[in-house]
Write an enzyme that holds these catalytic residues in place. Structure first.
Site, mmCIF file in Angstrom:
data_model
loop_
_atom_site.group_PDB
_atom_site.id
_atom_site.type_symbol
_atom_site.label_atom_id
_atom_site.label_comp_id
_atom_site.label_asym_id
_atom_site.label_seq_id
_atom_site.Cartn_x
_atom_site.Cartn_y
_atom_site.Cartn_z
ATOM 1 N N CYS A 2 0.812 -1.216 0.000
ATOM 2 C CA CYS A 2 0.000 0.000 0.000
ATOM 3 C C CYS A 2 0.845 1.265 0.000
ATOM 4 O O CYS A 2 1.944 1.297 0.545
ATOM 5 C CB CYS A 2 -0.874 0.028 1.241
ATOM 6 S SG CYS A 2 -1.907 -1.412 1.415
ATOM 7 N N ARG A 27 5.649 -0.515 -5.688
ATOM 8 C CA ARG A 27 5.521 -1.229 -4.416
ATOM 9 C C ARG A 27 4.639 -2.470 -4.545
ATOM 10 O O ARG A 27 4.665 -3.325 -3.674
ATOM 11 C CB ARG A 27 4.911 -0.283 -3.360
ATOM 12 C CG ARG A 27 5.827 0.851 -2.980
ATOM 13 C CD ARG A 27 5.079 1.939 -2.268
ATOM 14 N NE ARG A 27 4.731 1.569 -0.920
ATOM 15 C CZ ARG A 27 5.285 2.100 0.164
ATOM 16 N NH1 ARG A 27 6.230 2.987 0.038
ATOM 17 N NH2 ARG A 27 4.910 1.744 1.351
ATOM 18 N N TRP A 74 -2.774 -2.930 -1.444
ATOM 19 C CA TRP A 74 -2.385 -4.335 -1.569
ATOM 20 C C TRP A 74 -3.222 -5.069 -0.531
ATOM 21 O O TRP A 74 -3.068 -4.857 0.666
ATOM 22 C CB TRP A 74 -0.887 -4.478 -1.288
ATOM 23 C CG TRP A 74 -0.343 -5.849 -1.517
ATOM 24 C CD1 TRP A 74 0.076 -6.386 -2.703
ATOM 25 C CD2 TRP A 74 -0.129 -6.859 -0.523
ATOM 26 N NE1 TRP A 74 0.530 -7.660 -2.513
ATOM 27 C CE2 TRP A 74 0.409 -7.985 -1.183
ATOM 28 C CE3 TRP A 74 -0.347 -6.934 0.846
ATOM 29 C CZ2 TRP A 74 0.740 -9.163 -0.523
ATOM 30 C CZ3 TRP A 74 -0.026 -8.116 1.511
ATOM 31 C CH2 TRP A 74 0.514 -9.206 0.826
ATOM 32 N N ASN A 98 -2.230 2.418 5.379
ATOM 33 C CA ASN A 98 -1.269 1.319 5.161
ATOM 34 C C ASN A 98 -1.153 0.586 6.485
ATOM 35 O O ASN A 98 -1.043 1.228 7.527
ATOM 36 C CB ASN A 98 0.129 1.846 4.825
ATOM 37 C CG ASN A 98 0.181 2.491 3.464
ATOM 38 O OD1 ASN A 98 -0.784 2.482 2.734
ATOM 39 N ND2 ASN A 98 1.326 3.069 3.148
ATOM 40 N N GLY A 99 -1.100 -0.748 6.430
ATOM 41 C CA GLY A 99 -0.931 -1.507 7.676
ATOM 42 C C GLY A 99 -2.130 -2.397 7.932
ATOM 43 O O GLY A 99 -2.947 -2.642 7.034
ATOM 44 N N GLU A 478 18.409 -18.444 -3.635
ATOM 45 C CA GLU A 478 18.006 -17.218 -4.325
ATOM 46 C C GLU A 478 17.487 -17.532 -5.736
ATOM 47 O O GLU A 478 16.477 -16.972 -6.178
ATOM 48 C CB GLU A 478 19.211 -16.253 -4.369
ATOM 49 C CG GLU A 478 19.028 -14.955 -5.129
ATOM 50 C CD GLU A 478 17.877 -14.078 -4.633
ATOM 51 O OE1 GLU A 478 17.296 -14.362 -3.581
ATOM 52 O OE2 GLU A 478 17.554 -13.110 -5.341
ATOM 53 N N LYS A 482 13.721 -16.712 -7.096
ATOM 54 C CA LYS A 482 13.461 -15.893 -8.292
ATOM 55 C C LYS A 482 12.506 -16.619 -9.228
ATOM 56 O O LYS A 482 11.571 -16.032 -9.770
ATOM 57 C CB LYS A 482 14.754 -15.591 -9.068
ATOM 58 C CG LYS A 482 15.719 -14.589 -8.477
ATOM 59 C CD LYS A 482 15.257 -13.168 -8.483
ATOM 60 C CE LYS A 482 14.614 -12.830 -7.167
ATOM 61 N NZ LYS A 482 15.421 -12.079 -6.228
ATOM 62 N N GLU A 485 8.895 -16.814 -7.741
ATOM 63 C CA GLU A 485 8.171 -15.543 -7.630
ATOM 64 C C GLU A 485 7.789 -14.963 -8.987
ATOM 65 O O GLU A 485 6.776 -14.285 -9.107
ATOM 66 C CB GLU A 485 8.918 -14.543 -6.725
ATOM 67 C CG GLU A 485 9.885 -13.600 -7.355
ATOM 68 C CD GLU A 485 10.535 -12.630 -6.352
ATOM 69 O OE1 GLU A 485 11.760 -12.624 -6.281
ATOM 70 O OE2 GLU A 485 9.828 -11.861 -5.677
ATOM 71 N N HIS A 501 18.561 -36.944 2.435
ATOM 72 C CA HIS A 501 17.788 -36.941 3.687
ATOM 73 C C HIS A 501 16.311 -36.647 3.449
ATOM 74 O O HIS A 501 15.604 -36.250 4.364
ATOM 75 C CB HIS A 501 18.411 -35.943 4.664
ATOM 76 C CG HIS A 501 19.845 -36.254 4.933
ATOM 77 N ND1 HIS A 501 20.235 -37.303 5.728
ATOM 78 C CD2 HIS A 501 20.993 -35.703 4.447
ATOM 79 C CE1 HIS A 501 21.557 -37.370 5.751
ATOM 80 N NE2 HIS A 501 22.039 -36.408 4.976
ATOM 81 N N LYS A 601 6.712 -4.782 -3.731
ATOM 82 C CA LYS A 601 8.130 -4.444 -3.644
ATOM 83 C C LYS A 601 8.531 -4.132 -2.210
ATOM 84 O O LYS A 601 9.592 -4.514 -1.759
ATOM 85 C CB LYS A 601 8.410 -3.235 -4.549
ATOM 86 C CG LYS A 601 9.866 -2.815 -4.599
ATOM 87 C CD LYS A 601 10.693 -3.839 -5.330
ATOM 88 C CE LYS A 601 12.172 -3.539 -5.354
ATOM 89 N NZ LYS A 601 12.956 -4.766 -5.605
HETATM 90 C C1 AGP Z 1 12.964 -10.622 -3.699
HETATM 91 O O1 AGP Z 1 12.957 -10.905 -5.033
HETATM 92 C C2 AGP Z 1 11.715 -10.387 -3.040
HETATM 93 N N1 AGP Z 1 10.792 -9.685 -3.793
HETATM 94 C C3 AGP Z 1 11.679 -10.268 -1.536
HETATM 95 O O2 AGP Z 1 12.088 -11.501 -1.041
HETATM 96 C C4 AGP Z 1 12.464 -9.152 -0.828
HETATM 97 O O3 AGP Z 1 13.832 -9.367 -0.935
HETATM 98 C C5 AGP Z 1 12.015 -9.092 0.645
HETATM 99 O O4 AGP Z 1 10.644 -8.775 0.686
HETATM 100 C C6 AGP Z 1 12.799 -8.123 1.475
HETATM 101 O O5 AGP Z 1 12.691 -6.820 1.005
HETATM 102 P P1 AGP Z 1 13.683 -5.700 1.470
HETATM 103 O O6 AGP Z 1 15.037 -6.065 0.942
HETATM 104 O O7 AGP Z 1 13.156 -4.443 0.865
HETATM 105 O O8 AGP Z 1 13.682 -5.685 2.953
#
Ligand code: AGP
Length: 606
Positions: A2, A27, A74, A98-99, A478, A482, A485, A501, A601
């Protein structure tokens, strides 16, 4: 996530609010709305989807009023539709939020009992009605104070009042909020970035504070309703220009600009003429730190994990890492000789901020590794190490990840030197090698064509795995993050040694598995694990570095070779093909690459 904009001006504000909302699009959000005060009425327009939809709405186009609030939402409570979009209004109050209000159900019940009628499924609507209820007996300041006291949870609020068309109220608890100052107009924004096109003069609200924004001045209040003075900060530039250029997506641009952003980071911290690392004004003596805890979420957490390998290799410090959402609710033993490092691109992630807040309340040493230097995490930490990679718009973090691990690697080297745990000649050598990293990244970025075809196989699969050991393990996590997501493909990152395991049971004929096996100290072990998955039918994409020695293994499906360098730096290069794999896989599926579904974001709610 948001975002909030508020403008109190002497000219119509609707278009400027909508344009500013576009700045908040990065965002991540699912609906947008605006409310202005005009002719004794609250005028409200809301739409599902993009700000563009709001902009096309003919009512919004003709909206009058010199005071207004806007929002991108959001969804947390209720479906992402236009009814649940903000602002939410009672008969005399309109609110953007927001929140999350945790006690909204109880408050709603109470307000329904008082005769209030609700239109949406949101927690926010209770705020508007609660203020209306409190206004029956209290003046504006007291009704705000009383309302804020009744709310449990986190919020940043922008509020306008039908009967007071001369001010906007802003309030903060948990979620960030900034006030901006302009000529004959003042602003409210959920971050300074949203206000940058209008002003670089900013005041940040602290937790519990609220403010009354008039056209020519702003009054600030503490939680108790006492008037307080706040500093006006002048930010470095009015606006950092950032567009897609010739790229189809911000993510593509952000991947390609990594040699430049890494070079910027190196130039900021490395002094080659004196063969040293410049970390100015570090507030503690080396003896005061005997251990480190690194905390972050998502990709930033992977950076913490990466740093653990480097710190443990280069120094004798004890290194712990933690996921912020776990750290904040665990019983932690806070130690005075421990340095708590918070890693965050945005510097606004709610869980990471809460973890920092906990550390602050326990009076321990805090350091922020952030991209946005005006962010809450940067402002509230004892010390800040910026990653210098410029605005990152793509929700999937790319250049910020490499920026974070670069600064953490540099910090590990600096600690090793301070603590005399690395020979000066080895330190010098590592600096020289680091200097070559941008060029190596540039060359590694040329792997393009190969990955485009490989992406098809991942797109057809039910699921995939990413394996690595040692320095490559955080990169495997990572890479999997990627892919999931962006392409919504099930992808799991695992330490290669863990396969036997349990996860080996998942391997079946044709399953794509990425194996990260650079020629480092873990190489032979990883190759053995790779053979075990090949033997069970996996289609292995091996990512290694260039070498004169052939990889001794049969039936590798595809192989990508990155450039060669010392083992500390290979993780940077291994990341590139994984970023591209995720990008092309989503591109081929036609997904929204810069704004993947359900994600934001800046994750400003927990
Ligand atoms: C990464 O591709 C993500 N979109 C997400 O994991 C992100 O890194 C995480 O939300 C943390 O965000 P920040 O680095 O702004 O704290």
């Amino acid at each position: 996530m948001c975002g909030i904009i508020g403008i109190n001006s002497n000219k119509p504000v609707a278009t400027t609010i909508i344009n500013s909302l576009k700045k908040l699009e990065y965002r991540g959000y699912d609906s947008a709305g605006i409310a202005t005060l005009y002719n004794g009425l609250i005028n409200e327009v809301k739409s599902e989807g993009r700000v563009e939809n709001l902009e096309k709405n003919s009512i919004a186009q003709n909206m009058e009023g010199t005071i207004g609030i806007g929002h991108v939402r959001w969804a947390t409570h209720g479906l992402p539709n236009s009814i649940n979009a903000h602002p939410h209004s009672s008969q005399n109050v309109s609110v953007v939020h927001n929140g999350i209000i945790e006690n909204s159900t109880i408050l709603k019940k109470f307000l329904i009992g008082k005769g209030h009628v609700f239109k949406s499924q949101t927690d926010t609507e209770v705020i508007a009605h609660l203020i209306t209820e409190n206004l029956k007996t209290e003046n504006i300041i007291n009704s705000i104070k009383k309302t804020l006291k009744s709310l449990h949870g986190s919020f940043a609020l922008g509020i306008v009042f039908k009967d007071h068309p001369d001010f906007i109220v802003g309030a903060r608890r948990g979620s960030p909020l900034a006030v901006g100052y302009g000529p004959n107009e003042n602003y409210l924004g959920s971050d300074s970035y949203a206000l940058k096109s209008m002003t670089n003069k900013i005041t940040y609200l602290n937790d519990g504070e609220f403010c009354v924004i008039k056209r020519n001045n702003v009054d600030f209040f503490s939680e108790e309703g006492t008037r307080i003075n706040k500093k006006v900060l002048v930010l470095s530039s009015t606006e950092e220009k950032y567009d897609k250029g010739d790229y189809k997506h911000f993510m593509a641009k952000e991947i390609e600009e990594q040699p430049i952003t890494i070079s910027n980071g190196i130039n900021e911290y490395i002094d080659m003429s004196n063969r040293d690392i410049n970390i100015y004004n570090f507030p503690w003596k080396k003896k005061e730190i005997s251990s480190i805890t690194l905390i972050g979420c998502g990709t930033a957490y992977h950076s913490c994990l990466m740093a653990k390998y480097w710190f443990e290799k280069l120094t004798n410090l004890d290194v712990n890492i933690d996921i912020a959402s776990e750290f904040r609710y665990r019983k932690n033993r806070f130690k005075q000789d421990n340095l708590y490092i918070f890693v965050s691109q945005s510097g606004e992630t709610a869980d990471t901020y809460a973890a920092l807040d906990l550390c602050k309340n326990n009076n321990v040493k805090t350091c922020a590794v952030v991209n946005v230097v005006e962010s809450s995490i940067a402002r509230d930490s004892n010390f800040v190490l910026p990653i210098h990679c410029g605005v990152e718009i793509g929700v999937a973090s790319t250049k910020a990840f490499l920026g974070q691990i670069l600064i953490l690697y540099i910090l590990a080297l600096k600690f090793a030197l301070w603590r005399k745990e690395i020979e000066k000649k080895d330190f010098d050598k590592k600096l020289s090698e680091l200097k070559t990293l941008p060029k190596l990244l540039e060359k590694t970025l040329l792997v393009d064509n190969k990955i485009q075809t490989i992406a098809d196989t991942f797109n057809e699969a039910k699921g995939s795995m990413f394996l690595g050991r040692g320095f490559s393990y955080p990169i495997a996590l990572e890479g999997a993050l990627k892919l999931k997501e962006l392409s919504y493909i099930h992808a799991e990152g695992y330490p290669a040694g863990e396969m036997k395991h349990g996860p080996l049971a998942l391997i079946e004929e044709g399953m794509p598995v990425v194996v990260l096996a650079p020629r480092d100290s873990y190489y032979k072990k990883t190759i053995s694990n790779m053979q075990e998955v090949i033997a069970r039918g996996a289609k292995v994409l091996l990512i290694t570095n260039k070498s004169k020695d052939e990889v001794i293994s049969e039936n590798i499906w595809k192989k990508i070779e990155v450039e060669s360098t010392n083992e500390d730096l290979l993780p940077f290069l291994l990341t590139i093909p994984l970023q591209k794999l995720a990008y092309y896989s989503a591109l081929k599926k036609g997904y929204d690459i810069d704004k993947p579904r359900n994600l934001a974001k800046s994750v400003t709610v927990e």
